[in-house]
Design an enzyme around this catalytic site. Structure first.
Site, short mmCIF file in Angstrom:
data_model
loop_
_atom_site.label_atom_id
_atom_site.label_comp_id
_atom_site.label_asym_id
_atom_site.label_seq_id
_atom_site.Cartn_x
_atom_site.Cartn_y
_atom_site.Cartn_z
N CYS A 283 0.84 -1.20 0.00
CA CYS A 283 0.00 0.00 0.00
C CYS A 283 0.87 1.24 0.00
CB CYS A 283 -0.93 0.01 1.21
SG CYS A 283 -0.05 0.10 2.76
N CYS B 30 3.77 1.59 2.34
CA CYS B 30 5.03 0.91 2.00
C CYS B 30 5.89 1.85 1.17
CB CYS B 30 4.75 -0.36 1.21
SG CYS B 30 3.71 -1.54 2.08
N CYS C 69 45.29 -24.35 -14.33
CA CYS C 69 44.72 -25.69 -14.21
C CYS C 69 43.53 -25.66 -13.27
CB CYS C 69 45.76 -26.67 -13.70
SG CYS C 69 46.32 -26.25 -12.05
N CYS D 242 43.80 -24.15 -9.81
CA CYS D 242 43.65 -22.68 -9.73
C CYS D 242 42.18 -22.34 -9.52
CB CYS D 242 44.13 -22.02 -11.03
SG CYS D 242 45.85 -22.34 -11.41
N ASP E 185 0.85 28.86 -31.50
CA ASP E 185 1.76 29.49 -32.44
C ASP E 185 1.06 29.41 -33.79
OD1 ASP E 185 4.14 30.60 -33.32
OD2 ASP E 185 4.86 28.65 -34.01
N ASP F 31 5.50 24.08 -32.43
CA ASP F 31 6.18 22.94 -33.05
C ASP F 31 7.54 22.66 -32.39
OD1 ASP F 31 7.62 25.06 -33.97
OD2 ASP F 31 6.96 24.87 -36.06
N ASP G 44 9.83 28.09 -30.75
CA ASP G 44 9.04 28.55 -29.61
C ASP G 44 9.34 27.79 -28.33
OD1 ASP G 44 7.94 26.22 -30.50
OD2 ASP G 44 6.17 27.14 -31.36
#
Lengths: 866, 156
Positions: free
Chosen positions: A23, A26, A110, A113, A551, A754, A758
Site C-alpha cells: 500500500c 510501504c 589448471c 587454480c 503558435d 512545433d 518557440d
C-alpha cells in the site's frame, strides 16, 4: 541515465523495481528510509508500476547500498536502469538477499587454480557461492552486497595470486536483462503469492466450514474425534477437536502465508511507521493468539482461527486481483512494445537478406514490400507507397511516402514497395523513444499523489488508536451500549472481534493506488491516441488549462504556403489555365518558397510544364524568362512597374486578397497583364474545429505570431480566434514574455507550438504542447507531445487530462469514503473481521478497476475514418 | 497442459467438496452429532454397576475403566433419559472398583437411576457440566460411537 552536475556535487539517477509493497504506506516507508540516507537527494516510489527512482551522489552511496536499504525496509529491489556505481554496473542480478557478478579471471593454468579461486572467494564474508569456469576464465559470484563490495571480491582473487576484472555486459544487454529481471521478479512474486493463496484458501475454507458452518461443524470434528479415539486411543471431545482442527489449519496460514505481513509490520515498526501489514498483522494475531489461549487455557471460550485464516486469504486474493488489474494498466506499453518488427530485409553485398531487427545498422538500405511492417526509422530512397501510421499517431488515413520522405519504424506499408535508408535504429527509433517517454510518465508521481501520501502517513496510527478505543468501549461499555449484539459471546471476545474488524476495514490500500493507476491508464490511453504525456505532473497540470496560446505558423497553419487562387485578368490574351501553366513553368527554376507552392500546385493539377529559356530572378521583385517563345514576368507590383505594365485596374482585387493574409503575385505575358496568383499559408483543416471546441470547453484561445497584425488577424478570423486574442508581430524570443503576461493575469496557460522556434514559450507556459513527434526537438520540448500535426489532439489531451483527474478524485472519494463508512460499521459490530478483510481487499480492486474505466476514454473529436 | 491440470484439479476439488457435503448432510440426518460428548474407543472405557434395590444414600459402582480422570454421575430417570443429577464421584484414570457415589440428602430417587461416566477436563474437584451450555462444558459425558457410557440401575 540522467546525470547532472550542480555546484560541486555530481548526482545520478537510477531506477529500481521494487517488490513486496502492499500500500501507499510501504511506498512512504521506502521514500523515508532512502531520504534519510546520506547522498540521496530524492527518492520517489510509484506504487502502481512498482518502481523506485533515486537521485543520488554516487560518491556517497552506491546502488548496492540503495538495494540494501530497501531490503532493510522489508522489500526487495532490483536495479533497472541508470546509475554509475561500478559495483552495480556489471551486475547480472541484484536482490535484497544477494547479488551476482561475473568476474573475468586471468592467470589460471589448471583446475586447482579454479579451486583456489573458488575457495578464496567463498572465504570472503558475504559470499554465498563462487563458481569458476576455467574454460571461459570467468568466476560467477553470488554475494550479499550489503556485506561485501565487488572491489573486495576482486581483491580476494588478487590475493590468491590471480587477476580479476569485472565483466561488463553491453549496455543494451544490461537494459534488456534489467527489464527481464523486473519481469522475472514480478512474475516470481505473483507466482509465490498465488501459491500462498492456494495454500491458505485450501486451509482457511475447511477451517471456516469445520468451525462455523453447520452441519460441517457438528459432523466433521465428531468423526475426526471418533477416528482419533479408535486409532490413537484416549478420549476426544469433538468440540475441542474442532478447536485443534482450527489451530492445525490456521497455523500455516498465519505463519507461512501471513509471514509477509509480520515482516512488513516489523520493518515498519522499526521505523515507527504503519502500513497495511501493521493492520493485518495486528488484526490476525489478535484473533489467532486469542484462539490459541481459548484452545488450551480458556477452553470454555470459543475460538476464531477461521477469522485469521480467512482474513489472510481474502487479503492475498485481493492483492492478486489487484496485481492482475494493475497489470492491465500497463497494457498501452505492452501494445507499443508489441508493435516493433522482429526482422528486417536489408541489402547487403548486393543481396536482399532477412536479419533480426536488432542487427540493422544506420545506413542500411531496407526493402519493404506490400503489407510489411517497416522495421526501423529512415528516409525513402526508392519507390513510393502509402503507409499506415495509425498505430503510432492515431491517424487512420494512410500517409503517402515518396523519395525523400521519412518513414517510422513499426508502421505498416500498404500497397507499394520501396527502399529506405535506415537513419535511426535500436533505442534511437521513434517507437523506442515513445516507449521510454510513456514508461517515464507512468513511473512519475503526479502532485495530487501528495494528498494520498499525506493521508496515508497518518491513517494507520489513527486507525490503531480507533481500534484500541473500540476494543475498550466494547469491553467495558459493550453490554450497556449494545446489549443485543453478538449475544452468545463474552464482552472480551466481542471487543476483540469488533476491534479486529475496525483494524482490518480501515486499511488505506486503495488510497495509495488511486493516483498512480489512473496516471498509468491515462498516459497509456494518450499514447494510443497519439498524445504523448511526459509525466504525471503534465497530465495533472493540463486539466487546469484556462488559456491556450497557439503558435500560428506550422501549428494553426500548415507552415507551408499554398496556392489559394489564380485568376486571369479580364482583358488578358490568354485563359486562366494557360497563364498559370506559363507562370508555373517559370517558377520551376526558382527556389523561392512561394515558387515552390506554385510548382507544387501545378504538379498536383497534372499540368505539363514547358521548358524555360533565359530565366532570371529579379531580387525583391520576382522572376522573368521566356516560355514557349513568350516573355513571362511574375512578381510584385514593383516588377510590373519596372516592366511598364499597368495593373491598376486590378488593384482593388489585389488589396482584397492581401487583406485576407495572402501574398499576391502578378503576371504579365509579352508586356500585357495576364493574371494573378494568390499564395498563403493556409489554416489546417481541423484548426477551426479545434478552436471552437476549446472555446466551448471554456478555454480562452490566443494566437501568437511574428506576422503583421493584418495577416495575423485574417488567419485568426479563419480559425475563429477573437481579434483581441491575437498576439501579432511578436519576435520568437519574445513569445515567452507574452505567455508570462497571460500568466500574470492569473491564467493557467498552455502553449502549443512545433518546438522549433518557440521552445522558451513552451517552457514558460504551465504546460507546453509540442506538435509533431518524430523530431527530437518536439520530443524534448513541452510536457505533452502530439504525434501528428492535428490540433484536435490538443482537445484530446485536455479532455484526457480532465478525465484522468476526475477519475483520480473519484478514486479518492471511493477509497476514503469506503474507509469512512467501513470504520463505523465495523465499530458498531456489524462486520465480522474476515468479511472486513474481504471488503478491504476488494476496495483496492475497485479502485484499480475504476482507473481501468479510463480505458474507455474516447476523444470527443473523432476523426473521419478512412 | 497447465490449463488442463488446473481445470482437472478444480474439478476434483469441486467433486470432493460436493461428496463431502452430501456425506456430511447424510450423517447429520442419521445421527445426533450435536450432543456428542467426549468420544472414546470401546476398549478404553467400561462401566459395570449392579442393581441396588433399596439404595437411598449411595450407589456403588462395581468397576469402572476411565480413559482419563473422570466423574461418575448419578442421574434420576426422566422418561428413560438422564434427568436431575443427584450424586457425583471423581475417579482417576484407569480401573477403579467399588466406587461409592454419595447421593444428595434430599434426593427422591426414581425406580431406576442412571449412572454415567463424564470426563473431568475443567477445574479439578469441580464438576462442570450443564446441558444448557453443552459445548462450553468441559466435563461432558463419554460416548462410544453414539452411545453414552451410562448404565441404568434399579434402586427399588
Amino acid at each position: 541515465m540522467d546525470q547532472s552536475t550542480t555546484e560541486q556535487r555530481h548526482t545520478t539517477e537510477a531506477t529500481f523495481s521494487v517488490t513486496g509493497m502492499t500500500c501507499a504506506s510501504c511506498a512512504a516507508v521506502i521514500e523515508k528510509v532512502l531520504g534519510r540516507r546520506e547522498g540521496v537527494s530524492e527518492a520517489t516510489v510509484n506504487l502502481a508500476s512498482e518502481k523506485l527512482t533515486v537521485v543520488y551522489d554516487p560518491a556517497l552511496i552506491g546502488e548496492a547500498d540503495i538495494v540494501s536499504a530497501v531490503k532493510g525496509a522489508g522489500f526487495t529491489a532490483a536495479l533497472l536502469a541508470g546509475g554509475e556505481d561500478p559495483r552495480s554496473a556489471q551486475r547480472v542480478e541484484v536482490s535484497s538477499h544477494h547479488a551476482t557478478v561475473q568476474l573475468g579471471i586471468t592467470g589460471m593454468t589448471c583446475s586447482s587454480c579454479q579451486t583456489v579461486i573458488e575457495r578464496s572467494l567463498v572465504a570472503v564474508e558475504g559470499v554465498s557461492s563462487a563458481v569458476v569456469n576455467l574454460a571461459a576464465e570467468t568466476a560467477t559470484v553470488e554475494y550479499d552486497p550489503a556485506a561485501v563490495s565487488i572491489d573486495e571480491l576482486v581483491g580476494a582473487v588478487k590475493d590468491a595470486g590471480y587477476d580479476a576484472v569485472v565483466v561488463p555486459p553491453a549496455e543494451e544487454i544490461q537494459a534488456e536483462s534489467a527489464r527481464d529481471l523486473q519481469k522475472e521478479a514480478q512474475a516470481r512474486h505473483t507466482r509465490r503469492q498465488r501459491n500462498l493463496l492456494i495454500m491458505s484458501a485450501s486451509l482457511a475454507v475447511p477451517a471456516f466450514l469445520f468451525t462455523m458452518v453447520p452441519p460441517f461443524m457438528d459432523v466433521i470434528p465428531a468423526v475426526v474425534a471418533m477416528w482419533l479415539a479408535n486409532t490413537v486411543g484416549g478420549a476426544w471431545d469433538p468440540h475441542m477437536v474442532m478447536k485443534y482442527m482450527g489451530l492445525v489449519l490456521a497455523t500455516p496460514v498465519q505463519f507461512i502465508a501471513g509471514a509477509q505481513f509480520y515482516r512488513g509490520f516489523w520493518h515498519a515498526l522499526k521505523r515507527r511507521m504503519g502500513n497495511m501489514d501493521t493492520l493485518i498483522a495486528i488484526g490476525t494475531s489478535a484473533a489467532y493468539f486469542y484462539s490459541v489461549i481459548a484452545t488450551f487455557w480458556l477452553v470454555e471460550e470459543p475460538v476464531f482461527f477461521e477469522v485469521a485464516a480467512m482474513l489472510i486469504t481474502f487479503v492475498l486474493l485481493g492483492k492478486l486481483l489487484e496485481a492482475r488489474a494493475k497489470g492491465r494498466t500497463g497494457d498501452a506499453i505492452k501494445k507499443l512494445m508489441g508493435l516493433a518488427a522482429k526482422t528486417a530485409r536489408v541489402v547487403r553485398g548486393g543481396q536482399e537478406i532477412d536479419i533480426p531487427v536488432e542487427q540493422v545498422v544506420a545506413g542500411d538500405i531496407v526493402v519493404v514490400r506490400p503489407g510489411e511492417k517497416i522495421p526501423v526509422d529512415g528516409v525513402v530512397v526508392e519507390g513510393s507507397s502509402s503507409v499506415d501510421e495509425s498505430m503510432l499517431t492515431g491517424e487512420s488515413i494512410p500517409v503517402e511516402k515518396h523519395t525523400g520522405d521519412t518513414v517510422i519504424g513499426a508502421t505498416i506499408n500498404k500497397l507499394g514497395s520501396f527502399r529506405f535508408r535506415a537513419t535511426k535504429v535500436g533505442k534511437d527509433t521513434a517507437l523506442a523513444q515513445i516507449i521510454r517517454l510513456v514508461e517515464d510518465a507512468q513511473g512519475s508521481k503526479a502532485p495530487i499523489q501528495r494528498f494520498a501520501d499525506y493521508i496515508s502517513s497518518y491513517f494507520v496510527p489513527a486507525v490503531v488508536v480507533i481500534a484500541i478505543i473500540t476494543f475498550l468501549v466494547w469491553l467495558f461499555l459493550g453490554p450497556t451500549l449494545f446489549p443485543g449484539a453478538l449475544d452468545d459471546l463474552t464482552p472480551f471476545v466481542k471487543a476483540l472481534l469488533v476491534g479486529t474488524a475496525v483494524l482490518v476495514i480501515a486499511c488505506p490500500c486503495a488510497l495509495g493506488l488511486a493516483t498512480p493507476t489512473a496516471i498509468m491508464v491515462g498516459t497509456g490511453k494518450g499514447a494510443e491516441n497519439g498524445v504523448l504525456i511526459k509525466s504525471g505532473e503534465a497530465l495533472e497540470t493540463t486539466h487546469k488549462t484556462e488559456a491556450i496560446v497557439f503558435d500560428k505558423t506550422g501549428t494553426l497553419t500548415h507552415g507551408k504556403p499554398v496556392v489559394t487562387e489564380y485568376e486571369a485578368f479580364d482583358d488578358a490574351t490568354i485563359d486562366r489555365d494557360g497563364f498559370f501553366r506559363l507562370a508555373a513553368a517559370l517558377e520551376r527554376s526558382s527556389e523561392h518558397p512561394l515558387a515552390e507552392a506554385i510548382v507544387a500546385h501545378a504538379r498536383e493539377a497534372g499540368v505539363e510544364l514547358p521548358a524555360v529559356d533565359g530565366f532570371a530572378a529579379v531580387p525583391g521583385h520576382g522572376v522573368e524568362g521566356e516560355v514557349e517563345g513568350r516573355r513571362v514576368v511574375l512578381g510584385n507590383r514593383k516588377l510590373m512597374v519596372r516592366e511598364g505594365v499597368d495593373v491598376s485596374p486590378w488593384a482593388a482585387r489585389t488589396e482584397q486578397l492581401e487583406g485576407e493574409g495572402k501574398t499576391v503575385m502578378l503576371t504579365a505575358i509579352d508586356g500585357v497583364p495576364a493574371g494573378l496568383i494568390a499564395v498563403a499559408d493556409t489554416l489546417k483543416p481541423a484548426s477551426r474545429e479545434a478552436v471552437e471546441r476549446l472555446r466551448a470547453m471554456g478555454i480562452e484561445v490566443f494566437m501568437i505570431t511574428g506576422d503583421n497584425r493584418l495577416t495575423a488577424e485574417a488567419i485568426a478570423a479563419q480559425a475563429g480566434i477573437d481579434r483581441e486574442h491575437v498576439l501579432a508581430e511578436v519576435l520568437p524570443e519574445h513569445k515567452a514574455e507574452e505567455v508570462a503576461k497571460l500568466q500574470e493575469r492569473g491564467l493557467s496557460v498552455a502553449m502549443v507550438g512545433d518546438g522549433i522556434n518557440d521552445t522558451p514559450a513552451l517552457a514558460q507556459a504551465d504546460i507546453g504542447i509540442a506538435m509533431g513527434a518524430g523530431t527530437d526537438v518536439a520530443m524534448e520540448t513541452g510536457g505533452i507531445v502530439l504525434m501528428k500535426d492535428d490540433l484536435r489532439d490538443v482537445v484530446t489531451a485536455i479532455e484526457l487530462s480532465r478525465a484522468t483527474i476526475r477519475r483520480i478524485r473519484w478514486n479518492f472519494v471511493w477509497a476514503l469514503g469506503y474507509n469512512s463508512l467501513g470504520i463505523p460499521i465495523a465499530a458498531l459490530g456489524f462486520l465480522r473481521p474476515e468479511l472486513a478483510g474481504g471488503a478491504m481487499a476488494l476496495s483496492s480492486v475497485s479502485v484499480v478497476s475504476s482507473s481501468l474505466l479510463l480505458r474507455r476514454f474516447k476523444p470527443s473529436m473523432r476523426r473521419a475514418e478512412g | 497442459m497447465r490449463k488442463f491440470a488446473i481445470i482437472a484439479a478444480a474439478t476434483v476439488g469441486v467433486v470432493l467438496f460436493g461428496a463431502l457435503t452430501v456425506w456430511t448432510f447424510a450423517q447429520a440426518r442419521t445421527h445426533d452429532y450435536m450432543m456428542l460428548g467426549v468420544v472414546v474407543a470401546e476398549e478404553n472405557v467400561a462401566l459395570d454397576v449392579s442393581d441396588q434395590p433399596g439404595a437411598t444414600d449411595s450407589i456403588v459402582v462395581d468397576e469402572v475403566l476411565a480413559p482419563d480422570d473422570s466423574w461418575l454421575v448419578v442421574h434420576l430417570d426422566e422418561d428413560g433419559m438422564p434427568g436431575m443429577r443427584v450424586g457425583v464421584a471423581r475417579v482417576p484414570e484407569g480401573v477403579s472398583r467399588d466406587v461409592v457415589i454419595e447421593l444428595d440428602d434430599d434426593a427422591v430417587l426414581t425406580d431406576d437411576v442412571i449412572v454415567a461416566l463424564h470426563a473431568d477436563r475443567g477445574r479439578r474437584d469441580e464438576f462442570e457440566f450443564s446441558m444448557d451450555a453443552f459445548h462450553r462444558s468441559p466435563d461432558k459425558p463419554y460416548f462410544v460411537e453414539f452411545e453414552e457410557v451410562a448404565r441404568r440401575v434399579s434402586v427399588r
